[in-house]
Design a protein around this motif. Structure first.
Motif, short mmCIF file in Angstrom:
data_model
loop_
_atom_site.label_atom_id
_atom_site.label_comp_id
_atom_site.label_asym_id
_atom_site.label_seq_id
_atom_site.Cartn_x
_atom_site.Cartn_y
_atom_site.Cartn_z
N LEU A 105 -32.68 -4.60 0.36
CA LEU A 105 -32.28 -5.93 -0.09
C LEU A 105 -32.61 -7.03 0.93
O LEU A 105 -32.80 -8.18 0.55
CB LEU A 105 -30.78 -5.94 -0.44
CG LEU A 105 -30.39 -5.01 -1.60
CD1 LEU A 105 -28.88 -5.07 -1.85
CD2 LEU A 105 -31.14 -5.36 -2.88
N THR A 106 -32.71 -6.65 2.21
CA THR A 106 -33.08 -7.67 3.20
C THR A 106 -34.56 -8.06 3.05
O THR A 106 -34.94 -9.18 3.37
CB THR A 106 -32.85 -7.18 4.64
OG1 THR A 106 -33.50 -5.93 4.80
CG2 THR A 106 -31.37 -7.03 4.93
N TYR A 129 -16.91 -15.36 8.30
CA TYR A 129 -16.29 -15.00 7.03
C TYR A 129 -14.87 -14.48 7.23
O TYR A 129 -13.94 -14.82 6.50
CB TYR A 129 -17.15 -13.96 6.31
CG TYR A 129 -16.79 -13.79 4.85
CD1 TYR A 129 -16.98 -14.83 3.94
CD2 TYR A 129 -16.26 -12.60 4.38
CE1 TYR A 129 -16.65 -14.69 2.61
CE2 TYR A 129 -15.92 -12.45 3.04
CZ TYR A 129 -16.13 -13.50 2.16
OH TYR A 129 -15.79 -13.35 0.84
N ASP A 181 -35.85 -11.76 2.61
CA ASP A 181 -36.91 -12.39 3.40
C ASP A 181 -37.97 -13.04 2.50
O ASP A 181 -38.49 -14.10 2.81
CB ASP A 181 -37.60 -11.35 4.30
CG ASP A 181 -36.71 -10.97 5.48
OD1 ASP A 181 -35.73 -11.69 5.75
OD2 ASP A 181 -37.00 -9.94 6.12
N VAL A 194 -17.85 -16.99 -1.58
CA VAL A 194 -18.44 -16.75 -0.26
C VAL A 194 -19.13 -18.02 0.24
O VAL A 194 -18.94 -18.45 1.39
CB VAL A 194 -19.43 -15.56 -0.31
CG1 VAL A 194 -20.25 -15.47 0.97
CG2 VAL A 194 -18.68 -14.25 -0.56
N PRO A 218 -23.14 -0.32 -3.07
CA PRO A 218 -22.59 -0.15 -1.72
C PRO A 218 -21.08 -0.37 -1.65
O PRO A 218 -20.40 0.23 -0.83
CB PRO A 218 -23.34 -1.20 -0.90
CG PRO A 218 -23.80 -2.23 -1.88
CD PRO A 218 -24.06 -1.47 -3.16
N PHE A 264 -19.21 -6.98 0.30
CA PHE A 264 -20.23 -6.16 0.96
C PHE A 264 -21.51 -6.98 1.14
O PHE A 264 -22.11 -7.43 0.18
CB PHE A 264 -20.54 -4.89 0.14
CG PHE A 264 -21.03 -3.77 1.01
CD1 PHE A 264 -20.26 -2.64 1.22
CD2 PHE A 264 -22.27 -3.85 1.66
CE1 PHE A 264 -20.70 -1.61 2.05
CE2 PHE A 264 -22.72 -2.82 2.48
CZ PHE A 264 -21.92 -1.70 2.68
N PHE A 265 -21.91 -7.16 2.41
CA PHE A 265 -23.11 -7.92 2.75
C PHE A 265 -24.22 -6.99 3.24
O PHE A 265 -23.94 -5.94 3.84
CB PHE A 265 -22.81 -8.94 3.86
CG PHE A 265 -21.87 -10.03 3.43
CD1 PHE A 265 -22.33 -11.14 2.74
CD2 PHE A 265 -20.50 -9.94 3.70
CE1 PHE A 265 -21.46 -12.15 2.34
CE2 PHE A 265 -19.63 -10.94 3.31
CZ PHE A 265 -20.11 -12.05 2.63
N ILE A 266 -25.46 -7.40 3.00
CA ILE A 266 -26.60 -6.61 3.47
C ILE A 266 -27.34 -7.41 4.55
O ILE A 266 -27.73 -8.56 4.32
CB ILE A 266 -27.57 -6.29 2.30
CG1 ILE A 266 -26.83 -5.77 1.06
CG2 ILE A 266 -28.65 -5.32 2.77
CD1 ILE A 266 -26.16 -4.44 1.19
N PHE A 280 -18.16 -20.23 3.66
CA PHE A 280 -19.07 -20.52 4.77
C PHE A 280 -19.20 -22.04 5.00
O PHE A 280 -19.33 -22.48 6.13
CB PHE A 280 -20.45 -19.89 4.54
CG PHE A 280 -20.49 -18.44 4.95
CD1 PHE A 280 -20.32 -18.07 6.28
CD2 PHE A 280 -20.69 -17.43 4.02
CE1 PHE A 280 -20.34 -16.74 6.68
CE2 PHE A 280 -20.73 -16.09 4.40
CZ PHE A 280 -20.54 -15.74 5.73
N MET A 328 -28.43 -14.53 3.27
CA MET A 328 -27.27 -13.64 3.20
C MET A 328 -27.39 -12.92 1.86
O MET A 328 -27.72 -13.56 0.85
CB MET A 328 -25.97 -14.44 3.23
CG MET A 328 -25.80 -15.27 4.49
SD MET A 328 -24.26 -16.24 4.44
CE MET A 328 -24.71 -17.59 3.37
N VAL A 329 -27.16 -11.63 1.84
CA VAL A 329 -27.23 -10.89 0.59
C VAL A 329 -25.86 -10.28 0.30
O VAL A 329 -25.30 -9.59 1.16
CB VAL A 329 -28.30 -9.78 0.62
CG1 VAL A 329 -28.39 -9.08 -0.73
CG2 VAL A 329 -29.67 -10.35 1.00
N LEU A 330 -25.33 -10.55 -0.88
CA LEU A 330 -24.04 -10.01 -1.28
C LEU A 330 -24.28 -9.02 -2.41
O LEU A 330 -24.90 -9.35 -3.41
CB LEU A 330 -23.13 -11.15 -1.78
CG LEU A 330 -21.73 -10.75 -2.25
CD1 LEU A 330 -20.84 -10.37 -1.06
CD2 LEU A 330 -21.07 -11.89 -3.03
N SER A 331 -23.81 -7.78 -2.22
CA SER A 331 -23.99 -6.77 -3.26
C SER A 331 -22.64 -6.13 -3.53
O SER A 331 -22.24 -5.18 -2.85
CB SER A 331 -25.02 -5.73 -2.83
OG SER A 331 -25.25 -4.83 -3.89
N GLU A 333 -31.76 -16.69 7.98
CA GLU A 333 -31.94 -15.47 7.19
C GLU A 333 -31.09 -15.56 5.93
O GLU A 333 -29.99 -16.12 5.97
CB GLU A 333 -31.46 -14.25 7.99
CG GLU A 333 -32.51 -13.68 8.89
CD GLU A 333 -32.02 -12.44 9.64
OE1 GLU A 333 -31.32 -11.62 9.02
OE2 GLU A 333 -32.33 -12.34 10.83
#
Lengths: 201, 85, 382
Positions: free
Chosen positions: C122-123, A149, C127, C155, A116, A135-137, C159, C140-143, C138
């Motif tokens: 990815l969510t 952030y 989960d 990150v 992404p 990039f966060f999902i 936070f 957090m997903v970093l891609s 929830e």
């Protein structure tokens, strides 16, 4: 903390409409994304030599970012994007090219877009931004984490401005909402105002 | 050979998504990379896939690509020599 | 502003089920890379490091799962369970979960995979991990391509400093799949033999598979003995090409400079570097240029890719964890696969595991999309 920063500009691309700071700048009845974005790209006078090599997510993100960055002199601008489908639209394309052993021809030009964050790389190249990308999902547009952030990046002087928001492309559906956060601007940078701007399209 | 060159030009435009470039604009001897069509490293890899997929030719060493993909003419000559062999 | 620590940690890999299982073997300069012939993943033999499926299943069954989990979920859960347990941190509303992955459950896109395609989102992965442990927020997903693991630490730190959380568990992983191998193979980037970072005979990368996790916290009490403080971090884009490393090392150089500025240290204070070192011609060359520009050419440097391969979204995380142990044990780990320098600028590549008093290390990573990150860690004085 919540009132220190401001939203300078914002834009939205969804359902055949492109708007900037709440004003419509392009509209098309074209239902297919590739035709829609191509016409928008040409009509808006955007020029990027790799545009037609990019995947749908990158085309969507690049056009949205261009609306806000084309006259932007600040280069110390971080990019913080989010979406739900990651690069799944392109992932499916790559998977198709390797699924059948007889038609096994994986394409490097497709594979490179199966991440992404590539769309942020394209924007960085076009606008010469040597800045931070994340990039966060999330399963929907969420102001909360983007807000914290972005404040952190500005407070820690990691960037002068932050271009952040949502760019999602999945099963032909597209939605982009980007906004620039800076020290000065029209709207207060708060979760409420971000959500409000996202809703008012 | 002329047909093959025309075919290659069409394929290059299609495979590499060269929007706004027409067959007539690509000369047989025009350099494909650098100053010519402005192709890059990903395009070079894509041309290797094209040789395999459309002509059944696998490059033993990807470094060979540099000479083969110099122009449409060198590509056509390479494909013709491989087919004859 | 309070200091942020990296504390309890775990690596589930071909070496075993904890960080020390890997560190002890690395100390002996033993690679976990093997040649595997499996047409399900690639039509030719591939040099890789993967967790044994049966051993992983056994370890996962001990956690009494109540539904079926994918291979990646199992790897992540097995790793995270050990880190949560060791930390003793209760999972209340002040605790966050951050997942670092490039492709998540991408193997479910294969029509032969028993899990539904939905699992590729990815969510959904987020989960599954969140619900398994009962995190209150929830995930957090970093891609962010191959810098995800190093960036995730920055990150998490941010936070915590913003007051969003007091503790963040970072968990990272990616699988060795047909999806990934076919792509890197089309890029002509795979090496058939164990990779040779910075060596003159390097030809490309190996892909590896691990699950890894670390606690990022502001609480200076109850830290693991190998804990480190995050002194500075930065991430900069090359603004050059989406797959080709910059010829000037621009983004990496800027990342290192910015991280050093935040850490308020000079290049001479860095004791060692855990670099990206994928062993492709262009990546290693780019790094050598960037390290020279940052005046780090004499600093001992290694790449750990010769031990695990490139573990994508986990790579920055496991390499940071090994770096923490390297400081704690005052040991420079050998850069496996290196014999003779094959980059155009000088580098002090660690040729042999050596005892040395260590205090500060720099971790870097670079990836597709032109992204680069640099983070500087300092040993917590015991």
């Amino acid at each position: 903390m919540a009132t220190r920063y401001h939203i300078e500009q914002y834009c939205r691309i969804t359902n055949g409409r492109i708007s900037k700071n709440g004003a419509l700048v392009f509209e098309s009845a074209e239902t297919e994304f590739s035709a829609f974005i191509k016409t928008a790209y040409k009509t808006l006078g955007i020029a990027y030599s790799k545009f037609f090599k990019m995947d749908s997510l990158s085309k969507l993100a690049l056009v949205a970012a261009d609306l806000l960055l084309v006259e932007e002199p600040e280069k110390n601008m971080a990019l913080v994007f989010s979406n739900n489908a990651s690069s799944l639209d392109t992932d499916r394309k790559h998977q198709q090219s390797i699924q059948d052993p007889d038609g096994y021809f994986p394409s490097p030009a497709v594979f490179v877009y199966t991440l992404p964050n590539i769309c942020m790389g394209e924007i960085s190249i076009k606008h010469r931004l040597f800045s931070e990308n994340s990039f966060f999902i999330n399963n929907r547009f969420l102001a909360d984490n983007l807000f914290d952030y972005t404040n952190s990046l500005l407070a820690m002087q990691k960037a002068e401005k932050v271009l952040c928001g949502w760019v999602d492309f999945d099963h032909g559906k597209y939605d982009a909402f980007l906004y620039v956060v800076a020290k000065n601007g029209t709207f207060t940078h708060s979760k409420e105002s971000i959500n409000q701007l996202y809703q008012t399209i | 050979m002329t047909d093959l060159k025309l075919e290659l030009k069409e394929k290059i435009i299609e495979q590499l998504n060269l929007e706004d470039v027409s067959v007539a604009e690509i000369g047989d001897k025009d350099p494909l990379f650098g100053e010519g069509l402005g192709l890059d490293s990903i395009d070079a890899l894509e041309l290797i896939v094209m040789l395999d997929k459309d002509y059944g030719i696998k490059l033993a060493d990807p470094k060979e690509g540099k000479q083969i993909f110099e122009s449409v003419e060198t590509m056509a000559a390479y494909i013709t020599s491989k087919k004859a062999g | 502003m309070s200091e942020i620590y990296l504390s309890h940690n775990n690596v589930v890999s071909n070496y075993g089920f904890d960080s020390l299982a890997a560190v002890n073997e690395i100390k002996q300069e033993k690679s976990s890379l093997q040649l595997i012939d499996d047409s399900q993943i690639l039509s030719k033999p591939v040099c890789t490091s993967r967790m044994d499926t049966e051993k992983l299943k056994e370890a996962f069954a001990l956690l009494n799962p109540r539904e079926s989990y994918t291979r990646l979920e199992q790897l992540l859960i097995v790793s995270l369970e050990k880190t949560i347990k060791a930390s003793g941190v209760p999972l209340n509303e002040r605790v966050g979960l951050l997942i670092s992955t490039t492709k998540g459950n991408i193997d479910v896109l294969d029509t032969q995979n028993p899990f539904p395609e939905e699992r590729a989102y990815l969510t959904v992965l987020g989960d599954k991990i969140k619900d398994f442990f009962g995190f209150q927020h929830e995930a957090m997903v970093l891609s962010n391509a191959c810098v995800s693991g190093v960036l995730a630490i920055a990150v998490a730190k941010r936070f915590i400093q913003q007051g969003t959380y007091d503790h963040v568990f970072v968990v990272g992983g990616d699988l060795v799949t047909k999806f990934i191998l076919s792509g890197f193979n089309a890029f002509q980037a795979l090496s058939d033999a164990p990779c040779k970072p910075y060596d003159k005979d390097r030809v490309g990368i190996n892909i590896g598979e691990v699950g890894s996790s670390v606690l990022v916290t502001k609480n200076p009490n109850a830290l693991a003995k190998e804990s480190v403080v995050v002194l500075g971090e930065a991430s900069c884009n090359d603004a050059n090409h989406i797959s080709g490393p910059s010829r000037t090392g621009e983004g990496l150089f800027r990342s290192i400079e910015s991280a050093m500025k935040q850490a308020r240290i000079s290049a001479s204070e860095i004791d060692c570097i855990s670099a990206h070192g994928t062993a492709t011609i262009f990546n290693d060359e780019m790094e050598a240029i960037a390290f020279n520009r940052a005046n780090l050419q004499a600093t001992p440097i290694n790449s750990l890719k010769g031990y695990f391969g490139h573990t994508l979204g986990a790579s920055g995380l496991i390499e940071t964890i090994v770096g923490m142990h390297s400081l704690h044990q005052n040991t420079l780990f050998c850069s496996k696969g290196f014999e003779e320098l094959g980059v155009s600028k000088p580098l002090n590549v660690i040729g042999k595991t050596t005892q040395k008093s260590l205090d500060i290390f720099l971790k870097t990573a670079s990836g597709f999309g032109g992204c680069n990150t640099a983070t500087i860690f300092k040993k917590v004085a015991s």
